[in-house]
Enzyme design. Structure first.
Site, PDB file in Angstrom:
ATOM      1  N   LEU A  92      84.219  19.215  63.250  1.00 27.40           N
ATOM      2  CA  LEU A  92      83.476  18.234  64.035  1.00 27.40           C
ATOM      3  C   LEU A  92      83.514  16.952  63.229  1.00 27.40           C
ATOM      4  CD1 LEU A  92      80.217  19.978  65.339  1.00 27.40           C
ATOM      5  CD2 LEU A  92      82.042  18.981  66.706  1.00 27.40           C
ATOM      6  N   ASP A  93      83.719  15.826  63.873  1.00 31.58           N
ATOM      7  CA  ASP A  93      83.762  14.589  63.099  1.00 31.58           C
ATOM      8  C   ASP A  93      82.374  14.240  62.568  1.00 31.58           C
ATOM      9  OD1 ASP A  93      82.395  12.971  65.099  1.00 31.58           O
ATOM     10  OD2 ASP A  93      84.271  12.926  66.211  1.00 31.58           O
ATOM     11  N   LYS A  94      82.333  13.310  61.653  1.00 33.78           N
ATOM     12  CA  LYS A  94      81.095  12.934  60.966  1.00 33.78           C
ATOM     13  C   LYS A  94      80.021  12.476  61.942  1.00 33.78           C
ATOM     14  CE  LYS A  94      79.551   9.946  57.196  1.00 33.78           C
ATOM     15  NZ  LYS A  94      79.967   8.953  56.208  1.00 33.78           N
TER      16      LYS A  94
END
Length: 193
Positions: A92-94
Site C-alpha cells: 500500500l502506498d504511504k
C-alpha cells in the site's frame, strides 16, 4: 533433482528459504553438509539441522503515512516486523491505509498477488468532489491508464456523495488513484479492507 527443489517439496519451504539454509550449512545429504549445487535422488537421506519456523499469517492495519517497504533506516511495515521474520504480501502506498497480509511463507505470495488468480481487493476511496455517473461507468468498463489496461472494476457509491467502494482483481502501482485521475478526480483518502 536439485536440492533446493527437493527441500521445497519435502519440507514445504520456499526456494529462498532453502537457499538460505544451504548457505548457512544447515542441510545435510547422507550425513554430509550440502550446498546448492547438490543433486539428490529418492534414496538420499536429506535433513535440516535447524528447526524450521512454522508458517505464520497475520492481518495488519497499515496506518496512513507508513511505508510498506523502504530503505533500512526508514520506518516501514518491513522494519516493524523484521525481528519476527515477516514480510508483507503486496503493498500500500504511504498515503493509503488498511489491510496488509504479513507472513514468513514466500510460497503464497504469487498465489495471492498474481492477476491471473483474480483475487479481489476492496477499497474505499474518498474523492475531492462528488462522484458522477461518468466515473462509475468508466471504472465498471475498464480503461487504459498509465501504460496498462485496467480490468473492469466493481464499483458503487458509498454513504457520502464523494466516496466510492471499488473492488479490483489486480494490483498495479497506485491503481485506484490512477484510474479515478483518468476521469478528473483526485483521491483524498484511500482505505483497503
Amino acid at each position: 533433482m536439485k536440492i533446493n527443489i527437493h527441500l521445497r517439496d519435502k519440507f514445504g519451504i520456499s526456494r529462498n528459504e532453502a537457499e538460505r539454509l544451504l548457505k548457512a550449512g544447515q542441510v545435510k545429504v547422507n550425513g554430509k553438509p550440502a550446498n546448492g549445487s547438490v543433486e539428490v535422488v529418492a534414496k538420499d537421506k536429506v535433513e535440516i539441522t535447524k528447526k524450521i519456523h512454522e508458517k505464520e499469517y497475520f492481518a495488519y492495519n497499515k496506518p496512513y503515512g507508513l511505508l510498506t517497504q523502504g530503505k533500512a533506516e526508514e520506518k516501514s511495515v518491513v522494519t516493524l516486523f523484521k525481528k519476527h521474520h515477516l514480510f508483507p504480501i503486496g503493498r500500500l502506498d504511504k498515503d493509503s491505509e488498511g489491510l496488509i497480509l504479513m507472513t514468513n511463507d514466500g510460497r503464497v505470495t504469487e498465489k495471492l498477488l498474481h492477476p491471473r488468480f483474480y483475487h479481489e481487493k476492496e477499497y474505499r476511496a474518498e474523492l475531492h468532489r462528488p462522484v458522477n455517473n461518468v466515473l462509475l461507468r468508466g471504472l465498471k468498463s475498464g480503461l487504459h491508464v498509465g501504460g496498462f489496461r485496467a480490468r473492469p472494476a466493481q464499483v458503487r457509491k458509498a454513504d457520502s456523495p464523494d466516496t466510492i467502494d471499488i473492488i479490483l482483481t489486480e494490483g498495479q502501482n497506485r491503481q485506484v488513484r490512477r484510474m479515478v485521475q483518468a476521469f478528473g478526480f483526485t483521491v483524498v483518502n484511500l482505505l483497503r479492507f
